[in-house]
Write a protein that holds these residues in place. Structure first.
Motif, PDB file in Angstrom:
ATOM      1  N   CYS A   4       0.839  -1.292  -0.184  1.00 45.15           N
ATOM      2  CA  CYS A   4      -0.091   0.067   0.023  1.00 45.15           C
ATOM      3  C   CYS A   4       0.846   1.255   0.096  1.00 45.15           C
ATOM      4  CB  CYS A   4      -0.859   0.083   1.177  1.00 45.15           C
ATOM      5  SG  CYS A   4      -0.007   0.289   2.954  1.00 45.15           S
ATOM      6  N   ASP A   5       0.408   2.433  -0.253  1.00 42.76           N
ATOM      7  CA  ASP A   5       0.890   3.704  -0.335  1.00 42.76           C
ATOM      8  C   ASP A   5       1.029   4.014   1.276  1.00 42.76           C
ATOM      9  OD1 ASP A   5       1.296   4.181  -3.231  1.00 42.76           O
ATOM     10  OD2 ASP A   5      -0.849   4.242  -2.936  1.00 42.76           O
ATOM     11  N   PRO A  29      -4.530   8.413  -7.485  1.00 41.95           N
ATOM     12  CA  PRO A  29      -4.845   7.362  -6.846  1.00 41.95           C
ATOM     13  C   PRO A  29      -3.861   6.899  -5.631  1.00 41.95           C
ATOM     14  CG  PRO A  29      -4.633   6.913  -9.215  1.00 41.95           C
ATOM     15  CD  PRO A  29      -4.107   8.301  -8.971  1.00 41.95           C
ATOM     16  N   GLU A  31      -3.488   3.946  -2.204  1.00 47.74           N
ATOM     17  CA  GLU A  31      -4.106   2.924  -1.546  1.00 47.74           C
ATOM     18  C   GLU A  31      -3.804   2.991   0.003  1.00 47.74           C
ATOM     19  OE1 GLU A  31      -5.765   0.314  -2.744  1.00 47.74           O
ATOM     20  OE2 GLU A  31      -5.889   1.055  -4.691  1.00 47.74           O
ATOM     21  N   ARG A  46     -13.229   1.950   7.470  1.00 45.59           N
ATOM     22  CA  ARG A  46     -13.007   1.613   5.905  1.00 45.59           C
ATOM     23  C   ARG A  46     -14.278   2.040   5.001  1.00 45.59           C
ATOM     24  NH1 ARG A  46     -13.676  -3.674   6.102  1.00 45.59           N
ATOM     25  NH2 ARG A  46     -15.711  -3.450   5.868  1.00 45.59           N
ATOM     26  N   ASN A  50     -14.283   5.060   2.446  1.00 49.26           N
ATOM     27  CA  ASN A  50     -14.351   4.712   0.850  1.00 49.26           C
ATOM     28  C   ASN A  50     -15.619   5.440   0.607  1.00 49.26           C
ATOM     29  OD1 ASN A  50     -12.458   3.017   0.232  1.00 49.26           O
ATOM     30  ND2 ASN A  50     -13.324   1.432   1.294  1.00 49.26           N
ATOM     31  N   ALA A  60      -8.937   7.936  -3.338  1.00 49.32           N
ATOM     32  CA  ALA A  60      -8.292   6.779  -2.470  1.00 49.32           C
ATOM     33  C   ALA A  60      -9.077   5.891  -2.148  1.00 49.32           C
ATOM     34  CB  ALA A  60      -8.303   7.856  -1.280  1.00 49.32           C
ATOM     35  N   ARG A  61      -8.396   4.725  -1.895  1.00 52.38           N
ATOM     36  CA  ARG A  61      -9.179   3.349  -1.563  1.00 52.38           C
ATOM     37  C   ARG A  61      -8.610   2.714  -0.541  1.00 52.38           C
ATOM     38  NH1 ARG A  61     -13.907   1.477  -2.744  1.00 52.38           N
ATOM     39  NH2 ARG A  61     -14.187  -0.700  -2.518  1.00 52.38           N
ATOM     40  N   THR A  63      -8.598  -0.205   2.743  1.00 52.81           N
ATOM     41  CA  THR A  63      -8.827  -1.380   3.219  1.00 52.81           C
ATOM     42  C   THR A  63      -8.429  -1.636   4.509  1.00 52.81           C
ATOM     43  OG1 THR A  63      -6.503  -2.303   2.141  1.00 52.81           O
ATOM     44  CG2 THR A  63      -8.623  -2.692   1.067  1.00 52.81           C
ATOM     45  N   THR A  82       1.284  -5.913   5.220  1.00 52.74           N
ATOM     46  CA  THR A  82       0.763  -4.668   4.517  1.00 52.74           C
ATOM     47  C   THR A  82       1.612  -3.944   3.260  1.00 52.74           C
ATOM     48  OG1 THR A  82       1.352  -3.253   6.244  1.00 52.74           O
ATOM     49  CG2 THR A  82      -0.755  -4.280   6.353  1.00 52.74           C
TER      50      THR A  82
END
Length: 360
Positions: A4-5, A29, A31, A46, A50, A60-61, A63, A82
């Protein structure tokens, strides 16, 4: 694993503010994984993050990853699961709400001795995450949100890297920038220690003590309290600003863009400074005429007078009123302790906190 970022460690109000503002502002984008032990809270963060990203039409996404950082090796397992580019460590065993609480001997000690009474608690999880990053051998950027003006120096003394924190100086730099007393478009630069925040929680006529140093378009303000009398902070932690303050920086880090602003504890330094992000690294961007040594010494002087200082050889010592107050309960703390003893000292202070909270 792709990874992930940004990994946000923590599920409290501060972590939520960060996640929600990433969701509302990410034009590129990104993550994001939110990690913590409360699964119901994780599910909500979450879902809400979202939803906010969709609502604002952003990229942005989010989890989640369930983890209890108090469990041995949990930090290593979290990183392995992660694979983050940036870790935003916002989990702590001491809530920041202590600054607005009262009614027991522990909150009284913090009020009288200062917030550095909580520094060891703030350092516990952040130092574990920092150590796990070091062991991983991977280029992970650590942003420590737990009392960074002081704790980041402790992390560096342990031999680990830490980029910076969030809030504190960035609270003040942004409220000054938004003040009616600041001309539109003026460049604002601020030197500020977390101890400078307390005055802005009081009424203008009650503000005392050394103010932060503020420059507008390169000219230092002589009377900061008078110039910004319109500014008023809440008695509680101002997460609406502090949690938000690091989001533009995080998004710039995630995509490799340059950025300029203010952060506390850059590269383990005491207090807060104006900085710039260049090629993924933070550099001080001080006003003309102010040397790095002068800026560091100015910030360090607050904890030297009262608080917690970290020597170059890793010796930690409480100072001033805080040293006196803690020494009344735990005499051995008067002389300080080695940073490698952090976890043992934390256990001792946890026992003291519990005893003082339960004291009749």
């Amino acid at each position: 694993m792709a990874g992930c970022d940004i990994l946000i460690s923590g599920t409290g109000g501060f972590a939520a503010r960060i996640a929600f503002d990433i969701a509302a502002t990410a034009d590129e984008p990104v993550e994001v994984i939110i990690a913590g032990r409360n699964r119901e809270r994780l599910n909500w963060l979450r879902t809400a993050a979202n939803a906010r990203s969709a609502l604002f039409g952003k990229k942005a996404r989010f989890t989640t990853h369930a983890v209890d950082l108090l469990v041995p090796n949990a930090s290593d397992e979290m990183l392995a699961a992660t694979v983050p580019h940036i870790v935003v460590q916002a989990a702590s065993i001491q809530t920041s709400q202590v600054i607005a609480q009262s009614g027991n001997a522990w909150t009284q000690l913090v009020a009288e001795g200062g917030l550095s009474a909580t520094a060891v608690f703030q350092a516990l999880l952040s130092s574990r995450v920092a150590a796990a990053i070091t062991r991983s051998g991977k280029p992970v950027t650590l942003v420590n949100c737990g009392f960074p003006d002081v704790v980041n120096g402790m992390i560096r003394a342990m031999g680990h890297e830490v980029a910076c924190g969030m809030g504190n100086v960035a609270i003040l730099s942004n409220v000054f920038a938004g003040s009616a007393a600041t001309p539109p478009g003026a460049e604002v630069k601020v030197l500020a220690h977390y101890q400078n925040l307390a005055a802005w929680r009081r009424r203008p006529e009650e503000r005392r003590g050394r103010p932060p140093r503020v420059w507008l378009d390169g000219v230092e303000i002589e009377d900061v309290y008078a110039r910004f009398a319109d500014i008023q902070l809440t008695p509680e932690p101002v997460i609406e600003i502090s949690g938000a303050s690091g989001v533009p920086m995080l998004l710039a880090m995630a995509v490799g863009r340059p950025w300029r602003g203010h952060v506390p504890g850059p590269n383990g330094l005491p207090g807060g400074y104006p900085v710039r992000l260049v090629d993924g690294s933070l550099e001080l961007e001080l006003p003309d005429g102010v040397s790095e040594a002068e800026a560091i010494a100015w910030n360090a002087s607050f904890e030297e007078q009262n608080g917690l200082i970290v020597s170059p050889d890793g010796w930690i010592k409480f100072t001033g009123i805080l040293n006196t107050k803690l020494g009344e309960h735990v005499p051995g703390l008067r002389m300080g302790f080695a940073v490698r003893e952090l976890e043992l000292i934390c256990d001792e202070l946890l026992k003291l906190r519990a005893a003082l909270i339960n004291e009749a």
